[in-house]
Design an enzyme around this catalytic site. Sequence first.
Site, PDB file in Angstrom:
ATOM      1  N   GLU A   1      36.159  45.338  43.928  1.00 22.46           N
ATOM      2  CA  GLU A   1      35.775  46.023  42.693  1.00 22.46           C
ATOM      3  C   GLU A   1      34.594  45.315  42.043  1.00 22.46           C
ATOM      4  O   GLU A   1      34.403  44.101  42.234  1.00 22.46           O
ATOM      5  CB  GLU A   1      36.988  46.025  41.733  1.00 22.46           C
ATOM      6  CG  GLU A   1      36.700  46.694  40.396  1.00 22.46           C
ATOM      7  CD  GLU A   1      37.963  46.954  39.561  1.00 22.46           C
ATOM      8  OE1 GLU A   1      39.039  46.441  39.918  1.00 22.46           O
ATOM      9  OE2 GLU A   1      37.844  47.683  38.559  1.00 22.46           O
TER      10      GLU A   1
ATOM     11  N   GLN B   1      42.226  41.018  45.196  1.00 23.96           N
ATOM     12  CA  GLN B   1      41.061  41.656  45.785  1.00 23.96           C
ATOM     13  C   GLN B   1      40.447  40.726  46.824  1.00 23.96           C
ATOM     14  O   GLN B   1      40.859  39.589  46.925  1.00 23.96           O
ATOM     15  CB  GLN B   1      40.068  41.985  44.706  1.00 23.96           C
ATOM     16  CG  GLN B   1      40.622  42.971  43.677  1.00 23.96           C
ATOM     17  CD  GLN B   1      39.567  43.549  42.732  1.00 23.96           C
ATOM     18  OE1 GLN B   1      38.377  43.361  42.909  1.00 23.96           O
ATOM     19  NE2 GLN B   1      40.020  44.257  41.702  1.00 23.96           N
TER      20      GLN B   1
ATOM     21  N   ASN C   1      41.606  56.634  39.634  1.00 18.35           N
ATOM     22  CA  ASN C   1      42.361  55.378  39.761  1.00 18.35           C
ATOM     23  C   ASN C   1      43.128  55.134  38.469  1.00 18.35           C
ATOM     24  O   ASN C   1      42.559  55.253  37.377  1.00 18.35           O
ATOM     25  CB  ASN C   1      41.394  54.205  39.983  1.00 18.35           C
ATOM     26  CG  ASN C   1      42.087  52.854  39.815  1.00 18.35           C
ATOM     27  OD1 ASN C   1      42.828  52.413  40.689  1.00 18.35           O
ATOM     28  ND2 ASN C   1      41.868  52.202  38.672  1.00 18.35           N
ATOM     29  N   GLU C   2      44.393  54.811  38.586  1.00 20.56           N
ATOM     30  CA  GLU C   2      45.229  54.530  37.416  1.00 20.56           C
ATOM     31  C   GLU C   2      44.936  55.545  36.301  1.00 20.56           C
ATOM     32  O   GLU C   2      44.630  55.181  35.157  1.00 20.56           O
ATOM     33  CB  GLU C   2      45.060  53.071  36.955  1.00 20.56           C
ATOM     34  CG  GLU C   2      45.526  52.112  38.028  1.00 20.56           C
ATOM     35  CD  GLU C   2      45.810  50.677  37.559  1.00 20.56           C
ATOM     36  OE1 GLU C   2      45.456  50.321  36.432  1.00 20.56           O
ATOM     37  OE2 GLU C   2      46.403  49.916  38.356  1.00 20.56           O
TER      38      GLU C   2
ATOM     39  N   GLU D   1      46.788  48.893  45.504  1.00 21.08           N
ATOM     40  CA  GLU D   1      46.567  47.627  44.782  1.00 21.08           C
ATOM     41  C   GLU D   1      47.885  46.873  44.766  1.00 21.08           C
ATOM     42  O   GLU D   1      48.916  47.416  44.344  1.00 21.08           O
ATOM     43  CB  GLU D   1      46.084  47.865  43.346  1.00 21.08           C
ATOM     44  CG  GLU D   1      44.648  48.342  43.275  1.00 21.08           C
ATOM     45  CD  GLU D   1      44.110  48.486  41.860  1.00 21.08           C
ATOM     46  OE1 GLU D   1      44.572  47.742  40.954  1.00 21.08           O
ATOM     47  OE2 GLU D   1      43.233  49.338  41.657  1.00 21.08           O
TER      48      GLU D   1
HETATM   49  O1  AHR Z   1      42.661  44.822  40.308  1.00 17.94           O
HETATM   50  C1  AHR Z   1      42.382  44.680  38.948  1.00 17.94           C
HETATM   51  C2  AHR Z   1      42.739  45.938  38.146  1.00 17.94           C
HETATM   52  O2  AHR Z   1      44.108  46.158  38.197  1.00 17.94           O
HETATM   53  C3  AHR Z   1      42.148  47.226  38.644  1.00 17.94           C
HETATM   54  O3  AHR Z   1      40.854  47.433  38.188  1.00 17.94           O
HETATM   55  C4  AHR Z   1      43.072  48.252  38.084  1.00 17.94           C
HETATM   56  O4  AHR Z   1      43.156  49.407  38.884  1.00 17.94           O
HETATM   57  C5  AHR Z   1      44.395  47.509  37.969  1.00 17.94           C
HETATM   58  O5  AHR Z   1      44.948  47.654  36.725  1.00 17.94           O
END
Ligand code: AHR
Length: 514
Positions: free
Chosen positions: A47, A367, A194-195, A318
């Site tokens: 990210e 990540q 996403n989310e 994630e």
């Molecule tokens: O991985 C860090 C963050 O965690 C991401 O940006 C988000 O999707 C999640 O809340």
Amino acid sequence: MKKGLLWTAGLLLTMGFSVHSQDNSMKLDFDGAEQVINKNIYGQFAEHLGRCIYDGIWVGPDSDIPNENGYRKDVLEALKELQIPVLRWPGGCFADTYHWKDGVGPVSERPQIKNVFWGGTVENNSFGTHEFLNLCEMIGADAYISANVGSGTVQEMVEWIEYMVSDDDVPMANWRRENGREAPWDVKFLGVGNESWGCGGDMTPEYYSDLLRQYSLYARQYGQGKFQRVGCGANGFDVRWTDVVMKNAHRNMDALSVHYYTIATGDWGYKSPATGFDETLYIKGLSQGLRMDDLITQHAAAMDKYDPEKNIGLLVDEWGIWTEVEPGTEPGFLFQQNSMRDALIAATTFDIFHRHADRVQMANIAQVVNVLQAMILTEGDKMIKTPTYHVFKMYSGHQDATYIPVSLSSEEYKVGDIAIPTVSGTASTKDGKVNVSLSNTNPHKAIKVIVDLGSGKVKKVNNGVVLTAPAFNAINTFDKADVVAPAAFKNYKLSKNTLEVTLPAMAVVNLELQ
Ligand code: AHR
């Protein structure tokens, strides 16, 4: 939350474990081996957050740090070695603020934007679509693009798709050609938001399902058969989200995601430190990580109601341990160290993913570099591989192998009122070889595990590797990069169809058999 920290015999039994047993053993059921472990379970996530992309992967062609067209050479090599099957980008929360046109064309003309979620830094967009998709090609990973639903439009997504994958004489594909890329790229996955329940738009599942139907329809029209459309999934144990999205939109997606982070304390307000933690936070971290099994079971049951054939993959896109940041670093950069605890969380999580290989088709640890449970940490021109990196490498033989169901019997490892199984393990077979992975969570003693190979015709052990450490909170640093590093492992005996393995305290072992 406290309740979740306690292991009950009932829960362990659902995981194929028998606890309180004095013997530690694992039985392999070769006759039941049919489900392939999708290699994408070993996926990664990158990210625009902190020093993941900039500094971690991309330093630009003019940097003093050795680079290949702007990509750090050391990181490129380490990523290639890891055989990453799939890489998710550009977020995360960042994805729903990202407007892809800012990141193509001459670098000097790309606008600067503020990264509102992560530290408020100014992003210069020098790493964009070309830089990401070219990276995927260089390291041999499939591309997983996360499209902006929270603050974008259907048209913006459709144009991005056309830019990336169209070979027609159409405006976006022609713009890509003008920008130096003739052939379309091969994008395999497209995330629709996403989310969306949080940073991706603060939506209800009912509202999101409608958007998923709308975005998915056009994604399919413009990228027909080229990629899987991934619906945005739930926050941890929010099974209602999965239920509603599946009910309303199961015909409009090829896969559905879910996010689960391990918070050792169970409290987002104060997570565990990444280093120097005590044994209680060690076992709490492992115990919270093991909740992944229950999480998948619950979401899979909700999916089964609308998709009993299991055509829609569950993507844990994630996951990983989330700790306090390293002291002195920018809180919004989520930079944390990585210990032997994290290595064991990775190994035991893979064991869980394998058990659910019928539904879990991808997972992307958060990540890849310098953020959360990272594979790689960098500082200036230095780079180190973390304990988690080593587990990914040790487990790579399981990628696309056929899962061999295992039944485990394990003694308990207990600290205070928290108990977890001492042994975790998994097995798979591919190309006439069998990979057996075993972990010992107990930091105080070595344990002997009897592996019953059942009807498997095993003649020899080709190779054994162990990862252990001087302490459960041991880490690799830029001065001492190999405190937690893999070593050759020989502490096993193969006789007839039994393998006797002596695992050191707090260790992950992988054995390749033939
Ligand atoms: O991985 C860090 C963050 O965690 C991401 O940006 C988000 O999707 C999640 O809340």
